[in-house]
Write an enzyme that holds these catalytic residues in place. Structure first.
Site, PDB file in Angstrom:
ATOM      1  N   LYS A   9       5.656  18.837  -8.472  1.00  0.00           N
ATOM      2  CA  LYS A   9       6.724  17.834  -8.549  1.00  0.00           C
ATOM      3  C   LYS A   9       7.666  18.062  -9.745  1.00  0.00           C
ATOM      4  O   LYS A   9       7.348  18.845 -10.651  1.00  0.00           O
ATOM      5  CB  LYS A   9       6.087  16.443  -8.623  1.00  0.00           C
ATOM      6  CG  LYS A   9       5.295  16.067  -7.347  1.00  0.00           C
ATOM      7  CD  LYS A   9       4.749  14.648  -7.429  1.00  0.00           C
ATOM      8  CE  LYS A   9       3.978  14.273  -6.176  1.00  0.00           C
ATOM      9  NZ  LYS A   9       3.448  12.888  -6.242  1.00  0.00           N
ATOM     10  N   TYR A  49       8.646  11.100   2.661  1.00  0.00           N
ATOM     11  CA  TYR A  49       7.820   9.978   2.200  1.00  0.00           C
ATOM     12  C   TYR A  49       7.950   8.748   3.112  1.00  0.00           C
ATOM     13  O   TYR A  49       7.642   7.633   2.690  1.00  0.00           O
ATOM     14  CB  TYR A  49       8.179   9.615   0.765  1.00  0.00           C
ATOM     15  CG  TYR A  49       7.507  10.493  -0.285  1.00  0.00           C
ATOM     16  CD1 TYR A  49       6.124  10.657  -0.306  1.00  0.00           C
ATOM     17  CD2 TYR A  49       8.248  11.134  -1.268  1.00  0.00           C
ATOM     18  CE1 TYR A  49       5.502  11.453  -1.265  1.00  0.00           C
ATOM     19  CE2 TYR A  49       7.631  11.932  -2.235  1.00  0.00           C
ATOM     20  CZ  TYR A  49       6.261  12.081  -2.225  1.00  0.00           C
ATOM     21  OH  TYR A  49       5.638  12.859  -3.179  1.00  0.00           O
ATOM     22  N   ASN A 112       3.145  12.425 -11.263  1.00  0.00           N
ATOM     23  CA  ASN A 112       1.769  12.914 -11.319  1.00  0.00           C
ATOM     24  C   ASN A 112       1.628  14.374 -10.890  1.00  0.00           C
ATOM     25  O   ASN A 112       0.590  14.807 -10.397  1.00  0.00           O
ATOM     26  CB  ASN A 112       0.828  11.979 -10.542  1.00  0.00           C
ATOM     27  CG  ASN A 112       1.231  11.839  -9.089  1.00  0.00           C
ATOM     28  OD1 ASN A 112       2.145  12.500  -8.624  1.00  0.00           O
ATOM     29  ND2 ASN A 112       0.529  10.984  -8.364  1.00  0.00           N
ATOM     30  N   HIS A 115       1.552  17.039  -5.252  1.00  0.00           N
ATOM     31  CA  HIS A 115       1.279  16.359  -3.979  1.00  0.00           C
ATOM     32  C   HIS A 115       0.368  17.261  -3.163  1.00  0.00           C
ATOM     33  O   HIS A 115       0.517  18.480  -3.186  1.00  0.00           O
ATOM     34  CB  HIS A 115       2.588  16.145  -3.195  1.00  0.00           C
ATOM     35  CG  HIS A 115       2.368  15.784  -1.751  1.00  0.00           C
ATOM     36  ND1 HIS A 115       2.207  14.479  -1.337  1.00  0.00           N
ATOM     37  CD2 HIS A 115       2.224  16.562  -0.629  1.00  0.00           C
ATOM     38  CE1 HIS A 115       1.997  14.469  -0.017  1.00  0.00           C
ATOM     39  NE2 HIS A 115       1.999  15.715   0.425  1.00  0.00           N
ATOM     40  N   GLU A 126       3.548  18.315   7.463  1.00  0.00           N
ATOM     41  CA  GLU A 126       4.208  18.598   6.180  1.00  0.00           C
ATOM     42  C   GLU A 126       4.516  20.088   6.021  1.00  0.00           C
ATOM     43  O   GLU A 126       5.561  20.456   5.476  1.00  0.00           O
ATOM     44  CB  GLU A 126       3.334  18.092   5.031  1.00  0.00           C
ATOM     45  CG  GLU A 126       3.251  16.564   5.004  1.00  0.00           C
ATOM     46  CD  GLU A 126       2.337  16.018   3.910  1.00  0.00           C
ATOM     47  OE1 GLU A 126       2.193  14.792   3.827  1.00  0.00           O
ATOM     48  OE2 GLU A 126       1.772  16.823   3.129  1.00  0.00           O
TER      49      GLU A 126
HETATM   50  P1  GDP Z   1      -1.314  10.634  -3.426  1.00  0.00           P
HETATM   51  O1  GDP Z   1      -1.741  10.928  -2.008  1.00  0.00           O
HETATM   52  O2  GDP Z   1      -2.450  10.747  -4.423  1.00  0.00           O
HETATM   53  O3  GDP Z   1      -0.110  11.443  -3.857  1.00  0.00           O
HETATM   54  O4  GDP Z   1      -0.888   9.083  -3.503  1.00  0.00           O
HETATM   55  P2  GDP Z   1      -0.095   8.094  -2.495  1.00  0.00           P
HETATM   56  O5  GDP Z   1       0.035   8.720  -1.131  1.00  0.00           O
HETATM   57  O6  GDP Z   1      -0.749   6.771  -2.597  1.00  0.00           O
HETATM   58  O7  GDP Z   1       1.335   7.946  -3.153  1.00  0.00           O
HETATM   59  C1  GDP Z   1       2.329   8.953  -3.002  1.00  0.00           C
HETATM   60  C2  GDP Z   1       3.028   9.139  -4.325  1.00  0.00           C
HETATM   61  O8  GDP Z   1       3.738   7.949  -4.663  1.00  0.00           O
HETATM   62  C3  GDP Z   1       2.099   9.382  -5.528  1.00  0.00           C
HETATM   63  O9  GDP Z   1       1.664  10.708  -5.656  1.00  0.00           O
HETATM   64  C4  GDP Z   1       2.986   8.961  -6.680  1.00  0.00           C
HETATM   65  O10 GDP Z   1       3.926   9.973  -7.026  1.00  0.00           O
HETATM   66  C5  GDP Z   1       3.723   7.756  -6.085  1.00  0.00           C
HETATM   67  N1  GDP Z   1       3.040   6.491  -6.387  1.00  0.00           N
HETATM   68  C6  GDP Z   1       1.832   6.058  -5.929  1.00  0.00           C
HETATM   69  N2  GDP Z   1       1.529   4.832  -6.401  1.00  0.00           N
HETATM   70  C7  GDP Z   1       2.590   4.460  -7.175  1.00  0.00           C
HETATM   71  C8  GDP Z   1       2.893   3.293  -7.940  1.00  0.00           C
HETATM   72  O11 GDP Z   1       2.116   2.339  -7.993  1.00  0.00           O
HETATM   73  N3  GDP Z   1       4.089   3.294  -8.598  1.00  0.00           N
HETATM   74  C9  GDP Z   1       4.974   4.336  -8.546  1.00  0.00           C
HETATM   75  N4  GDP Z   1       6.131   4.260  -9.220  1.00  0.00           N
HETATM   76  N5  GDP Z   1       4.715   5.458  -7.830  1.00  0.00           N
HETATM   77  C10 GDP Z   1       3.553   5.520  -7.165  1.00  0.00           C
END
Ligand code: GDP
Length: 138
Positions: A9, A49, A112, A115, A126
């Protein structure tokens, strides 16, 4: 053999730690069989997304992922999807296990660093979103 989609990222490309992350990927036993550096448009980010569009952080996420270059990759290994999820660590770096990419490098729950696809169905979707078969050399 299984394939998964990885994205390094913008927080990570900005800090020039693509190489460090790739080392962790390869040390975990995942083979990088396709890779390119791109800048996502807002439309592409919204589509990629799409599953998160009802979540409160959706606009922030689109803004973040389009804020700089990303490196999209196809990784291959036995059980590549779960192996890469384990190698990445928890979404929130504060909860990520020691030795994971997010524990070592992530800045926040949003920025973070990486992905990884979360299911076999999404991995195929994807990978097809970013790559043509001829760009993938297993
Ligand atoms: P992943 O599968 O571990 O990447 O997590 P998710 O699918 O739940 O979320 C997708 C992405 O959205 C994450 O990798 C983060 O970059 C972002 N994200 C997830 N939770 C949060 C949050 O609570 N706040 C914000 N700002 N971004 C979030």
């Amino acid at each position: 053999m299984e394939r998964t989609l990885s994205i390094i990222k913008p927080d990570a490309t900005r800090r020039s730690i693509t190489g460090k992350i790739n080392s962790m990927i390869e040390e975990a036993g995942l083979c990088i069989i396709a890779q390119k550096r791109i800048l996502l448009s807002e439309l592409e980010a919204e589509e990629f997304y799409g599953v998160h569009k009802e979540r409160p952080f959706f606009r922030d996420l689109v803004k973040f992922i389009t804020s700089g270059p990303v490196v999209v990759q196809v990784l291959e290994a036995e059980n590549a999807i779960s192996l890469y999820r384990k190698t990445m660590g928890a979404t929130n770096p504060k909860e990520a296990e020691v030795g994971t990419i997010r524990e070592a490098h992530a800045e926040s729950i949003e920025a973070n660093s990486v992905h990884g696809s979360d299911s076999a169905e999404n991995a195929i979707k994807e990978i097809n979103f970013f790559f043509e078969e001829k760009e993938i050399v297993g």
